[in-house]
Motif scaffolding. Structure first.
Motif, short mmCIF file in Angstrom:
data_model
loop_
_atom_site.label_atom_id
_atom_site.label_comp_id
_atom_site.label_asym_id
_atom_site.label_seq_id
_atom_site.Cartn_x
_atom_site.Cartn_y
_atom_site.Cartn_z
N HIS A 1 1.80 -7.77 -6.13
CA HIS A 1 2.76 -8.55 -6.90
C HIS A 1 3.99 -7.72 -7.29
O HIS A 1 4.77 -8.15 -8.15
N SER A 2 4.15 -6.57 -6.68
CA SER A 2 5.32 -5.74 -6.97
C SER A 2 6.34 -5.84 -5.83
O SER A 2 6.03 -6.33 -4.75
N SER A 3 7.54 -5.37 -6.09
CA SER A 3 8.59 -5.39 -5.06
C SER A 3 8.27 -4.42 -3.93
O SER A 3 8.75 -4.59 -2.81
N HIS A 4 7.46 -3.40 -4.19
CA HIS A 4 7.11 -2.43 -3.15
C HIS A 4 6.33 -3.07 -2.00
O HIS A 4 6.33 -2.53 -0.90
N ARG A 5 5.66 -4.18 -2.29
CA ARG A 5 4.86 -4.83 -1.24
C ARG A 5 5.69 -5.16 -0.01
O ARG A 5 5.20 -5.11 1.11
N GLU A 6 6.96 -5.51 -0.23
CA GLU A 6 7.82 -5.90 0.89
C GLU A 6 8.24 -4.71 1.76
O GLU A 6 8.70 -4.89 2.88
N TRP A 7 8.10 -3.50 1.22
CA TRP A 7 8.65 -2.33 1.92
C TRP A 7 7.64 -1.24 2.21
O TRP A 7 7.83 -0.46 3.14
N ALA A 8 6.58 -1.15 1.42
CA ALA A 8 5.66 -0.02 1.57
C ALA A 8 4.21 -0.46 1.42
O ALA A 8 3.88 -1.22 0.52
N SER A 9 3.37 0.02 2.34
CA SER A 9 1.93 -0.20 2.23
C SER A 9 1.32 1.00 1.50
O SER A 9 2.01 1.95 1.15
N CYS A 10 0.02 0.96 1.30
CA CYS A 10 -0.67 2.05 0.60
C CYS A 10 -0.42 3.39 1.29
O CYS A 10 -0.17 4.41 0.65
N ASN A 11 -0.51 3.39 2.62
CA ASN A 11 -0.35 4.63 3.38
C ASN A 11 1.06 5.20 3.29
O ASN A 11 1.26 6.41 3.41
N ASP A 12 2.05 4.34 3.10
CA ASP A 12 3.43 4.83 2.99
C ASP A 12 3.61 5.73 1.78
O ASP A 12 4.44 6.64 1.80
N CYS A 13 2.84 5.47 0.72
CA CYS A 13 2.96 6.27 -0.50
C CYS A 13 1.90 7.36 -0.62
O CYS A 13 2.20 8.46 -1.08
N HIS A 14 0.68 7.06 -0.21
CA HIS A 14 -0.46 7.93 -0.54
C HIS A 14 -0.91 8.85 0.58
O HIS A 14 -1.92 9.54 0.42
N VAL A 15 -0.20 8.86 1.71
CA VAL A 15 -0.57 9.71 2.84
C VAL A 15 0.65 10.51 3.28
O VAL A 15 1.75 9.96 3.32
N PRO A 16 0.50 11.80 3.59
CA PRO A 16 1.67 12.58 4.03
C PRO A 16 2.22 12.09 5.36
O PRO A 16 1.48 11.56 6.20
N HIS A 17 3.52 12.29 5.57
CA HIS A 17 4.18 11.81 6.78
C HIS A 17 4.90 12.93 7.53
O HIS A 17 5.77 12.64 8.36
N ASN A 18 4.54 14.18 7.25
CA ASN A 18 5.21 15.27 7.95
C ASN A 18 4.75 15.42 9.40
O ASN A 18 5.53 15.78 10.26
#
Length: 206
Positions: free
Chosen positions: A65-82
């Motif tokens: 129910h947040s605005s982040h839902r449209e742009w980021a999934s759980c992995n986008d925030c909680h997993v490294p992307h290097n």
């Protein structure tokens, strides 16, 4: 000649039979547990994999129910992307820790990130919002602008992003069950979608 003596013609074949039987049981249980735990879902980016554990229901619903839902999934925030190797290594390490805690029923009422997870989330905040963090137009007249925005945790100010105020497991009873998100990222019910479609159709006919 008995069947197993034909397979194992040498003497003392009983231990081989027992070993094969135990190995079959072990493999069967392994596949059964993997299927029941939906292990393959954790290899995907589907946020609903996180609510395989019911204790994540309130966290999932607050994100959905947040605005982040449209742009980021759980992995986008909680997993490294290097890099992809570090991504899956961290995911496996963190996932095994979570699974062991939840299986032992040792989860706290309010969950907080560990230090390694905090570093990952902080890096991902900056990765997505790098323009807001590093806008050079402020560097001239705001002292230590860049360091003030990168040396402290983003959620020291943005405390309710994206999970809102409710973080405890006791809030689950006040939450509806997770609503599956559509492929296009919306949660519009079917009846409303039909109504919108008919309204647009009538407008085009006029």
């Amino acid at each position: 000649m008995p069947f197993f003596k034909r397979i194992f013609p040498e003497k003392n074949t009983r231990w081989r039979l027992v070993a094969i039987f135990l190995l079959a049981i072990f493999c069967g249980l392994g596949f059964f547990i993997a299927r029941e735990a939906k292990m393959l879902s954790y290899m995907s980016d589907d946020p609903q994999a996180c609510v395989n554990c019911h204790v994540m229901t309130s966290v999932y619903n607050s994100w959905m129910h947040s605005s982040h839902r449209e742009w980021a999934s759980c992995n986008d925030c909680h997993v490294p992307h290097n890099n992809i190797f570090n991504q899956y290594y961290f995911k496996a390490k963190d996932g095994l820790f979570h699974a062991s805690v939840f299986t032992a029923r040792a989860e706290p009422d309010v969950m907080f990130m560990r230090e390694a997870s905090e570093e990952v989330v902080q890096n991902n905040c900056i990765r997505c919002h790098v323009q807001q963090v590093t806008q050079v137009k402020y560097d001239g007249f705001i002292a230590n602008h860049y360091s003030n925005r990168t040396d402290r945790q983003c959620w020291s100010c943005h405390k309710e992003v994206p999970h809102g105020k409710l973080h405890g497991l006791t809030t689950v009873r006040n939450n509806i069950a997770p609503i599956p998100t559509d492929k296009d990222g919306t949660v519009v019910p079917e009846w409303l979608r039909e109504k919108i479609k008919n309204k647009d159709k009538n407008k085009n006919e006029k």
